[in-house]
Design an enzyme around this catalytic site. Structure first.
Site: not given
Lengths: 318, 292
Positions: A25, A47, A73, A128, A131, A218, A245, A266
């Site tokens: 997401s 999203k 974000i 979610n 976050c 990542g 990642g 992602g």
């Protein structure tokens, strides 16, 4: 064995997927269709939608670091009404299971949003609750078993749809949180969201992110989340969706061997937009090469030898 | 729990009706990821480099103002993780070549600087919404500064193809840092250069030049990139004379495809502040709506 003979399909908490690869997401939107055919993916994960329109955090919202990026974000959202009116019909036009990510400030808020989005064609709700960019100091429901159980219970009562709960790696014992989600009625857990992180600009002494802190994602985080997936899959009965990642088919396979029934990709999409389809192809080829007829055979496939393993002679390692 | 979902499927079948309303068209990529071959990568002055790539068909569709997202090689000691957006400097479909003009400023462009002819560069594009030229315009004005001159350069050829005359006001710190002038002249544009070192680049002087062009009926639209001060001058004149304008804007990007919302900027749309993504709602925007 030919590719046609490999069964890539998986079932995740009541949702049948053509393959185990889907977007994480926040990293999938209509723009990806310029480069990737959404009908090839295992699922579409939107999203995060909130009830109200949100503009997101102060810029800069992203900073790169070796092996990954930190984002803050802050869930910009068009609001649920506009999402249902404009985005939902578009995503439903694909013959790919649609998973809707949602967020709210309270358990009741999560529940009412899930109820409103329980509409025909939606395959699952992904809550979610993890976050790091919403609450002050990166706090999130999924940091604690108690708040996770409360919000999951409220969601379970509010929707008949399969319920996936996205956990945070920013917690002392993620297995307790995963168990809480399972106990409260989750059909799957997604392990995990980003790591609360930060970076400072040495020229200006200012934080690199407008929000000061953000979430690290990542390749840099892969070994840690892999461990968390392994730990969660050992203790819960519902499926674990691995997320952290994953950039290559090898990464996806490693996650499945650790216990993930499916994977989310992602940050890799930001670097190689076709990463997901490349991973699907690689996963299929791996199964062909290894004579694996069903991709589900990989799940929890890690072999841990009992006792002292038979060590190869040193010269064979040269 | 599994039984409950079975019930759900029975009670609420997939909305086949809804799917028939908007049948998915056969999917086709509109942007390509490819390993382009480096044809040349040369310094044009002390700060700018001219990169020429041989590429396939999709990248050659790039329109003026569109950009590519480049996966830059790692320069010694640095690890750029994200791609870097770079506006198109030129496209030569006959030779299958794509050109960029870049200034070496950070890890990404330092990486680009290491490219040698015969090497490869991973490019993604073309992306974003470019400049929109109206074939009815007889005369437009292009105002650029610094690296913005490279972004505006493809307008010269496109305007010429439409039979639209161009006056290009090119601004830089010093005369030797002016880029794109030759390219504009080659495509028939009238070029006016202004620089800080010659004390000709002040917004007031540029405003004087623009008022003259407007008085001569040589400015039916503004096209600009590279300076917020020059943007404000043009916004004021656009309002005063009711002229349209377009501006190419920059912003740090992650995905380049509209997925991540890293590259948002605020715009003033009829008094309301609206957030837009530079990568896919732009990078070219309505001049009047842009905020400094």
């Amino acid at each position: 064995m030919s590719r046609a003979l490999v069964d890539l399909s998986v079932a995740i908490g009541g949702v049948q997927l053509r393959n185990p690869v889907m977007p994480a997401s926040g990293t999938f939107a209509e723009g990806l269709e310029k480069v990737v055919d959404p009908r090839r993916l295992g699922a579409l994960v939107t999203k995060t939608t909130t009830r109200e329109r949100r503009s997101g955090n102060t810029l800069p919202r992203v900073v790169e670091r070796p092996g990954g990026l930190i984002n803050s974000i802050g869930i910009p959202s068009q609001g649920v009404a506009d999402f249902i009116a404009t985005s939902l019909p578009h995503y439903l036009s694909y013959d790919t299971p649609l998973v809707l990510s949602i967020s709210a400030p309270t358990a009741e808020g999560f529940a009412s949003l899930a109820a409103e989005l329980t509409v025909p064609g939606v395959a699952a709700i992904e809550a979610n609750i993890s976050c790091p960019n919403i609450e002050e100091d990166g706090k999130a429901f999924a940091m604690h078993a108690g708040s996770t159980e409360k919000v999951t219970r409220a969601l379970r009562a509010a929707t008949m749809l399969p319920l996936w709960v996205k956990l945070t790696p920013n917690t002392g014992d993620i297995t307790e949180v995963a168990l809480a989600a399972e106990t409260a009625g989750a059909d799957a857990v997604v392990v995990a969201n980003t790591f609360l992180a930060m970076a400072i600009d040495l020229r200006t002494f200012r934080p690199c992110l407008g929000n000061v802190m953000g979430g690290l994602s990542g390749p840099a985080i892969k070994p840690i989340v892999l461990r968390q997936v392994f730990q969660c899959a050992r203790v819960i009965g519902i499926p674990v969706v691995g997320c952290g990642g994953i950039s290559t088919a090898e990464d996806a396979i490693e996650y499945m061997l650790a216990g993930a029934s499916a994977v989310q990709v992602g940050t890799a999409t930001f670097i190689q937009p076709a990463a997901m389809t490349t991973i699907i192809d690689g996963l299929e080829q791996f199964c062909v090469d290894r004579g694996i007829s069903r991709v589900t055979e990989l799940v929890r496939g890690m072999v841990i030898e009992d006792g002292e393993p038979d060590r190869p002679l040193l010269d064979s390692l040269a | 729990m599994r039984a409950r979902f079975d019930n759900l499927e029975g009670a609420a079948p997939a909305p086949d009706g809804a799917r028939e309303v908007c049948p998915p068209a056969p999917w086709k990529a509109s942007a390509a990821v490819e390993l382009a071959e480096v044809v040349a990568n040369r310094a044009v002055n002390s700060e700018y480099r001219h990169l020429v790539l041989a590429c396939g068909e999709v990248p050659l569709q790039a329109a003026p103002g569109q950009f590519f997202h480049l996966l830059c090689p790692q320069p010694p000691g640095e690890q750029p993780f994200l791609r870097r957006p770079m506006s198109v400097y030129g496209v030569d479909p006959a030779r299958c070549q794509l050109e960029f003009l870049y200034k070496v400023t950070g890890a990404g462009t330092r990486g680009l600087d290491t490219l040698k002819p015969g090497g490869r560069l991973d490019i993604l594009g073309p992306l974003g919404l470019g400049f929109r030229l109206n074939a009815r315009w007889r005369h437009i004005v292009v105002v650029g500064r610094g690296a913005g001159l490279a972004t505006l350069a493809p307008l010269a050829k496109a305007a010429q193809a439409n039979g639209t005359l161009v006056t290009a006001i090119l601004s830089a710190r010093r005369p030797d840092l002016l880029v794109s002038g030759e390219l504009f002249r080659r495509h028939g544009a009238e070029v006016v250069t202004v620089t800080d070192s010659e004390l000709t680049s002040s917004p007031s002087n540029v405003e004087r030049l623009l008022r003259q062009l407007i008085a001569e009926d040589h400015c039916e639209a503004f096209f600009t990139c590279g300076s917020s001060r020059l943007m404000q001058v043009q916004q004021r004149l656009a309002r005063e004379f009711g002229l349209p304008g377009q501006i190419a804007l920059e912003q740090q990007m992650a995905c380049g495809l509209g997925l991540c919302y890293c590259c948002v900027r605020d715009f003033n749309v009829d008094g309301e502040i609206v957030s837009r993504r530079v990568c896919c709602d732009g990078p070219v925007f309505d001049l009047i709506e842009a905020l400094a």
